[in-house]
Design a protein around this motif. Sequence first.
Motif, PDB file in Angstrom:
ATOM      1  N   GLN A 121      -3.423   4.159  -8.963  1.00  0.00           N
ATOM      2  CA  GLN A 121      -2.517   3.791  -7.866  1.00  0.00           C
ATOM      3  C   GLN A 121      -2.854   4.514  -6.559  1.00  0.00           C
ATOM      4  OE1 GLN A 121      -1.571   4.729 -10.999  1.00  0.00           O
ATOM      5  NE2 GLN A 121      -1.410   2.570 -11.525  1.00  0.00           N
ATOM      6  N   GLY A 122      -3.890   5.363  -6.608  1.00  0.00           N
ATOM      7  CA  GLY A 122      -4.302   6.083  -5.404  1.00  0.00           C
ATOM      8  C   GLY A 122      -3.566   7.393  -5.182  1.00  0.00           C
ATOM      9  N   PHE A 160      -7.852  11.750 -15.584  1.00  0.00           N
ATOM     10  CA  PHE A 160      -9.221  11.344 -15.225  1.00  0.00           C
ATOM     11  C   PHE A 160      -9.087  10.321 -14.108  1.00  0.00           C
ATOM     12  CE2 PHE A 160      -7.606   9.455 -19.156  1.00  0.00           C
ATOM     13  CZ  PHE A 160      -7.437   8.141 -18.758  1.00  0.00           C
ATOM     14  N   SER A 161     -10.169  10.103 -13.411  1.00  0.00           N
ATOM     15  CA  SER A 161     -10.150   9.151 -12.302  1.00  0.00           C
ATOM     16  C   SER A 161      -9.631   7.795 -12.785  1.00  0.00           C
ATOM     17  CB  SER A 161     -11.575   9.034 -11.750  1.00  0.00           C
ATOM     18  OG  SER A 161     -11.581   8.169 -10.665  1.00  0.00           O
ATOM     19  N   GLU A 162      -8.713   7.199 -12.019  1.00  0.00           N
ATOM     20  CA  GLU A 162      -8.106   5.906 -12.354  1.00  0.00           C
ATOM     21  C   GLU A 162      -7.291   5.925 -13.650  1.00  0.00           C
ATOM     22  OE1 GLU A 162     -10.086   2.240 -10.546  1.00  0.00           O
ATOM     23  OE2 GLU A 162     -11.764   3.288 -11.470  1.00  0.00           O
ATOM     24  N   PHE A 163      -6.609   7.056 -13.903  1.00  0.00           N
ATOM     25  CA  PHE A 163      -5.623   7.033 -14.995  1.00  0.00           C
ATOM     26  C   PHE A 163      -4.412   6.266 -14.486  1.00  0.00           C
ATOM     27  CE2 PHE A 163      -2.183   9.916 -13.658  1.00  0.00           C
ATOM     28  CZ  PHE A 163      -2.777  10.553 -12.580  1.00  0.00           C
ATOM     29  N   LEU A 165       1.302  17.012  -6.263  1.00  0.00           N
ATOM     30  CA  LEU A 165       0.760  15.770  -5.699  1.00  0.00           C
ATOM     31  C   LEU A 165       0.267  16.017  -4.279  1.00  0.00           C
ATOM     32  CD1 LEU A 165       2.581  14.581  -8.045  1.00  0.00           C
ATOM     33  CD2 LEU A 165       2.758  12.547  -6.635  1.00  0.00           C
ATOM     34  N   GLN A 166      -0.820  15.372  -3.938  1.00  0.00           N
ATOM     35  CA  GLN A 166      -1.386  15.510  -2.602  1.00  0.00           C
ATOM     36  C   GLN A 166      -0.622  14.605  -1.626  1.00  0.00           C
ATOM     37  OE1 GLN A 166      -2.763  17.416  -0.540  1.00  0.00           O
ATOM     38  NE2 GLN A 166      -4.954  17.254  -0.936  1.00  0.00           N
ATOM     39  N   THR A 167      -0.354  15.120  -0.421  1.00  0.00           N
ATOM     40  CA  THR A 167       0.378  14.340   0.586  1.00  0.00           C
ATOM     41  C   THR A 167      -0.271  14.444   1.958  1.00  0.00           C
ATOM     42  OG1 THR A 167       1.772  16.191   1.260  1.00  0.00           O
ATOM     43  CG2 THR A 167       2.583  14.848  -0.580  1.00  0.00           C
ATOM     44  N   THR A 168       0.166  13.555   2.826  1.00  0.00           N
ATOM     45  CA  THR A 168      -0.285  13.467   4.209  1.00  0.00           C
ATOM     46  C   THR A 168       0.921  13.843   5.093  1.00  0.00           C
ATOM     47  OG1 THR A 168      -1.770  11.700   3.501  1.00  0.00           O
ATOM     48  CG2 THR A 168      -1.226  11.743   5.831  1.00  0.00           C
ATOM     49  N   GLN A 200       0.846  -1.197   0.000  1.00  0.00           N
ATOM     50  CA  GLN A 200       0.000   0.000   0.000  1.00  0.00           C
ATOM     51  C   GLN A 200       0.883   1.249   0.000  1.00  0.00           C
ATOM     52  OE1 GLN A 200      -2.503   0.557   3.409  1.00  0.00           O
ATOM     53  NE2 GLN A 200      -4.054   1.612   2.179  1.00  0.00           N
ATOM     54  N   VAL A 201       0.736   2.053  -1.040  1.00  0.00           N
ATOM     55  CA  VAL A 201       1.598   3.225  -1.205  1.00  0.00           C
ATOM     56  C   VAL A 201       0.891   4.488  -0.714  1.00  0.00           C
ATOM     57  CG1 VAL A 201       2.853   4.631  -2.889  1.00  0.00           C
ATOM     58  CG2 VAL A 201       2.632   2.159  -3.260  1.00  0.00           C
ATOM     59  N   THR A 202       1.594   5.306   0.073  1.00  0.00           N
ATOM     60  CA  THR A 202       1.051   6.599   0.498  1.00  0.00           C
ATOM     61  C   THR A 202       2.144   7.668   0.356  1.00  0.00           C
ATOM     62  OG1 THR A 202      -0.190   5.378   2.184  1.00  0.00           O
ATOM     63  CG2 THR A 202      -0.247   7.773   2.337  1.00  0.00           C
ATOM     64  N   CYS A 203       1.741   8.843  -0.093  1.00  0.00           N
ATOM     65  CA  CYS A 203       2.686   9.955  -0.233  1.00  0.00           C
ATOM     66  C   CYS A 203       2.628  10.860   0.988  1.00  0.00           C
ATOM     67  CB  CYS A 203       2.360  10.777  -1.483  1.00  0.00           C
ATOM     68  SG  CYS A 203       2.607   9.866  -3.011  1.00  0.00           S
TER      69      CYS A 203
END
Lengths: 197, 197
Positions: B46-47, B9-12, A50-53, A31-34
Amino acid sequence: MKKVNVILFSEFELLDATGPIEIFSRLADYQVTCFSENGGLITSAQGVQLQTTPFLTIDPRGILLIPGGKGTRRLVDNDQYLSQLKQLSIEAEYVLTVCTGAALLAKTGLLNNQRATTNKLAFSWVKSVNQNVKWVEQARWVVSRNIYTSSGVSAGMDMVLGFIADRHDQQLAKQVAREIEYNWHEDPDVDPFAITE
Amino acid sequence: MKKVNVILFSEFELLDATGPIEIFSRLADYQVTCFSENGGLITSAQGVQLQTTPFLTIDPRGILLIPGGKGTRRLVDNDQYLSQLKQLSIEAEYVLTVCTGAALLAKTGLLNNQRATTNKLAFSWVKSVNQNVKWVEQARWVVSRNIYTSSGVSAGMDMVLGFIADRHDQQLAKQVAREIEYNWHEDPDVDPFAITE
């Protein structure tokens, strides 16, 4: 689920992060998270956001991925940032750096007396950041204990496929490479981009 | 400045977009911007979330880049979306598709009677979307008038380097490949991932 914690910062190199993310995301159990220091939108050197936490929310027990990019030139002088990165790296099961991401890890001291590599076009700068690292001038990627360091940009994808081969098996790495129609450069010791004088 | 308008687009598929962006961004006179139908954050298959600007704000006279990914399976049935994409493609100087991005362009009709290729693992589905396209089963990428279509994921990087070689020269493409330490697969007609029965 195995966690892949990707560290982003202003002016990170886009492909250093997204190449490995693309590959890890193809494995069902990763599971990848930025993440970034304070969370929110982070702008790459290419201007893509890119969105990050925030770092505060990281569970560091997993794979820490540190990309390179122009932003590293500033961060090697940011002690507060480096102390957070050092702590995350100590707690991580594996630390993977791409390109000049190795400069950040080197500056924390965690690469001291370890073999490591980095982008060949930025080699002398990264070397100057910490000369107590055993810098390898010809390598696509280098494995030293639980630390993987790769050469420039695209080499990060080869390294992550190598990491998958080491943790799982060569066949799985080859299958992922086939899925993304990527000509995997499988041998870490063959480096077509090494600068030979 | 030459504009590179990347359609998300969503899920590219993340690397379909970010591989080409990394390469175009290395050229001083190209400016890359990410767009989506309504703007805002778009989540890749990939989220990973990327920030975008709405279609309304596009100046379409430039290079339109259409990635693939799971999201294309839904969009081929979205007439309103396809009519916007068709208009943007007509006004673009060049249209580049990666992977199943070709399915979207095929559905607009603009590939009719043209040679084109796509991801080899999704080939039969893309072919079923529009059988009036001359689908090429063995090609890393295909050039047909002002339209470039590439095979799966990583092939998008090879195609963009090929595009740079065509518009500028082979040496510039090779220089960019060297900067990102990428083993450029230079020959569009050699396809190691074609499914030969």
